[in-house]
Design a protein around this motif. Structure first.
Motif, mmCIF file in Angstrom:
data_model
loop_
_atom_site.group_PDB
_atom_site.id
_atom_site.type_symbol
_atom_site.label_atom_id
_atom_site.label_comp_id
_atom_site.label_asym_id
_atom_site.label_seq_id
_atom_site.Cartn_x
_atom_site.Cartn_y
_atom_site.Cartn_z
ATOM 1 N N ALA A 1 0.852 -1.196 0.000
ATOM 2 C CA ALA A 1 0.000 0.000 0.000
ATOM 3 C C ALA A 1 0.879 1.235 0.000
ATOM 4 O O ALA A 1 1.878 1.313 0.720
ATOM 5 C CB ALA A 1 -0.919 -0.005 1.225
ATOM 6 N N GLY A 2 0.537 2.192 -0.824
ATOM 7 C CA GLY A 2 1.299 3.420 -0.894
ATOM 8 C C GLY A 2 1.118 4.281 0.332
ATOM 9 O O GLY A 2 0.309 3.978 1.220
ATOM 10 N N PRO A 3 1.874 5.364 0.434
ATOM 11 C CA PRO A 3 1.728 6.266 1.587
ATOM 12 C C PRO A 3 0.303 6.781 1.722
ATOM 13 O O PRO A 3 -0.333 7.192 0.753
ATOM 14 C CB PRO A 3 2.701 7.407 1.251
ATOM 15 N N SER A 4 -0.207 6.743 2.941
ATOM 16 C CA SER A 4 -1.580 7.174 3.214
ATOM 17 C C SER A 4 -1.645 7.692 4.641
ATOM 18 O O SER A 4 -0.641 7.720 5.362
ATOM 19 C CB SER A 4 -2.555 6.008 3.012
ATOM 20 N N ALA A 5 -2.837 8.094 5.058
ATOM 21 C CA ALA A 5 -3.008 8.592 6.423
ATOM 22 C C ALA A 5 -2.816 7.483 7.442
ATOM 23 O O ALA A 5 -2.384 7.732 8.571
ATOM 24 C CB ALA A 5 -4.398 9.202 6.578
ATOM 25 N N THR B 1 4.971 -2.940 3.124
ATOM 26 C CA THR B 1 5.801 -3.838 2.332
ATOM 27 C C THR B 1 4.919 -4.889 1.652
ATOM 28 O O THR B 1 3.685 -4.834 1.714
ATOM 29 C CB THR B 1 6.832 -4.534 3.233
ATOM 30 N N GLN B 2 5.577 -5.872 1.055
ATOM 31 C CA GLN B 2 4.854 -6.921 0.345
ATOM 32 C C GLN B 2 4.054 -7.808 1.304
ATOM 33 O O GLN B 2 3.071 -8.434 0.903
ATOM 34 C CB GLN B 2 5.855 -7.776 -0.446
ATOM 35 N N GLN C 1 11.542 -7.355 -5.185
ATOM 36 C CA GLN C 1 11.494 -6.671 -6.485
ATOM 37 C C GLN C 1 10.660 -5.390 -6.408
ATOM 38 O O GLN C 1 9.794 -5.128 -7.234
ATOM 39 C CB GLN C 1 10.953 -7.604 -7.564
ATOM 40 N N ALA C 2 10.971 -4.596 -5.378
ATOM 41 C CA ALA C 2 10.219 -3.361 -5.173
ATOM 42 C C ALA C 2 10.379 -2.398 -6.334
ATOM 43 O O ALA C 2 9.437 -1.682 -6.696
ATOM 44 C CB ALA C 2 10.674 -2.698 -3.865
ATOM 45 N N LEU C 3 11.556 -2.367 -6.932
ATOM 46 C CA LEU C 3 11.771 -1.449 -8.059
ATOM 47 C C LEU C 3 10.951 -1.854 -9.274
ATOM 48 O O LEU C 3 10.392 -0.985 -9.965
ATOM 49 C CB LEU C 3 13.262 -1.414 -8.409
ATOM 50 N N LEU C 4 10.844 -3.151 -9.520
ATOM 51 C CA LEU C 4 10.103 -3.614 -10.692
ATOM 52 C C LEU C 4 8.606 -3.414 -10.541
ATOM 53 O O LEU C 4 7.913 -3.102 -11.518
ATOM 54 C CB LEU C 4 10.411 -5.091 -10.954
ATOM 55 N N VAL C 5 8.090 -3.578 -9.320
ATOM 56 C CA VAL C 5 6.645 -3.427 -9.117
ATOM 57 C C VAL C 5 6.256 -1.976 -8.849
ATOM 58 O O VAL C 5 5.074 -1.687 -8.661
ATOM 59 C CB VAL C 5 6.160 -4.319 -7.959
ATOM 60 N N GLY C 6 7.245 -1.082 -8.797
ATOM 61 C CA GLY C 6 6.951 0.340 -8.599
ATOM 62 C C GLY C 6 6.720 0.745 -7.161
ATOM 63 O O GLY C 6 6.157 1.816 -6.918
ATOM 64 N N ALA C 7 7.132 -0.084 -6.202
ATOM 65 C CA ALA C 7 6.962 0.250 -4.787
ATOM 66 C C ALA C 7 8.146 1.098 -4.322
ATOM 67 O O ALA C 7 8.971 0.661 -3.512
ATOM 68 C CB ALA C 7 6.830 -1.015 -3.957
ATOM 69 N N TRP C 8 8.203 2.321 -4.811
ATOM 70 C CA TRP C 8 9.327 3.202 -4.490
ATOM 71 C C TRP C 8 9.390 3.541 -3.001
ATOM 72 O O TRP C 8 10.456 3.829 -2.463
ATOM 73 C CB TRP C 8 9.230 4.490 -5.302
#
Length: 293
Positions: A40-44, A51-52, A229-236
């Motif tokens: 999940a991306g940054p949120s409140a 993480t995964q 594989q955080a870079l490949l899945v776009g989890a910056w």
């Protein structure tokens, strides 16, 4: 304290020191707890995302700061103590003592540090914070010892050292009470550089899977982000926070190092020309106009 480099460096280091000391007391959750929303991306709810496996990244960054900074400081303390003992004793006594300690120092200077750390860490029965710190310190003291030896060779013949020797002072007292205070700027510079190297070494060992991966640190976060594989899945948000923390701590220590160098060596200081008041500048221009053709 006029150096802006030291001020900025102190602010950065103070922020991370407070985060390491008081952060885990304020954020009391378990950084290894799973079961939340995955990637999940940054949120409140999760300020730095998850993480995964649903672990909160903010909790991991805050709790991991204790391990990363603890390894860096502990390694620097051990390495600096060894370098002071070897460099000052060898430089002061000279002769056979200096030659023996110089050979030992040269051996550790020639050995490649990172491969040696990897080999030693691979044979550790326990890979806790203390064990990793001792291994990193064992490969990081030689450079500081070489610099302190060179400084001691130039200081031991100065008048105040000769006066202390003529007054009947013991050699160890002369070393640690007369010579050591003069070399404090060099020791501080060596200590800060060792902290940076130790933090990077711990991150490298954790990234390679050679540290205790059950302990959350900035390096272990990068290890699991790479495996997931955080870079490949776009989890910056998974790998940028720990990497940014390492970079900021390194920048703060580097600024502190440069500031101390400028204080210890006046030749490195940047002297700004004083600004003239506007009225004085206008008067000078008017005088130049009257004198001119």
């Amino acid at each position: 304290m006029r150096s802006w480099k030291i001020r900025i460096g102190l602010l950065i280091l103070a922020f991370f020191a407070l985060m390491a000391i008081f952060g885990p007391l304020l954020l009391t959750g378990d950084p290894s707890a799973t079961g939340g929303e995955a990637l999940a991306g940054p949120s409140a709810e999760h300020w730095l995302g998850t993480t995964q496996t649903g672990q909160d990244i903010l909790l991991q960054v805050v709790h991991g700061s204790r391990v990363s900074l603890g390894v860096g400081v502990l390694s620097a303390v051990i390495a600096t103590a060894v370098s002071i003992a070897v460099g000052l004793v060898g430089g002061y006594f000279g002769g056979v003592v200096d030659e023996a300690l110089s050979v030992l120092t040269n051996i550790f200077l020639v050995l490649p540090a990172l491969p040696l750390v990897i080999v030693l860490a691979g044979y550790l029965p326990q890979r806790g914070v203390t064990s990793v710190a001792v291994v990193i310190a064992a490969t990081g003291w030689a450079w500081g010892a070489r610099v302190l030896r060179a400084q001691t060779l130039s200081i031991r013949r100065r008048d105040f050292v000769e006066a202390a020797r003529a007054g009947g002072e013991r050699p160890l007292r002369i070393i640690f009470y007369e010579i050591l205070p003069v070399e404090l700027p060099v020791i501080a510079t060596s200590f800060l550089a060792t902290v940076v190297a130790a933090i990077l070494a711990e991150a490298g060992l954790s990234f390679l899977g050679l540290a205790d991966l059950s302990t959350v640190s900035w390096g272990s976060m990068l290890y699991f982000a790479q495996n997931g594989q955080a870079l490949l899945v776009g989890a910056w948000w998974w790998f940028i926070p720990p990497g940014l923390c390492i970079a900021l701590v390194g920048a703060g220590l580097g600024l502190m190092n440069f500031g101390i160098d400028e204080i210890a060596n006046p030749r490195l200081r940047t002297v700004r020309a004083p600004r003239r008041p506007r009225r004085e500048s206008a008067a000078v221009l008017e005088t130049a106009g009257e004198v001119g053709p």
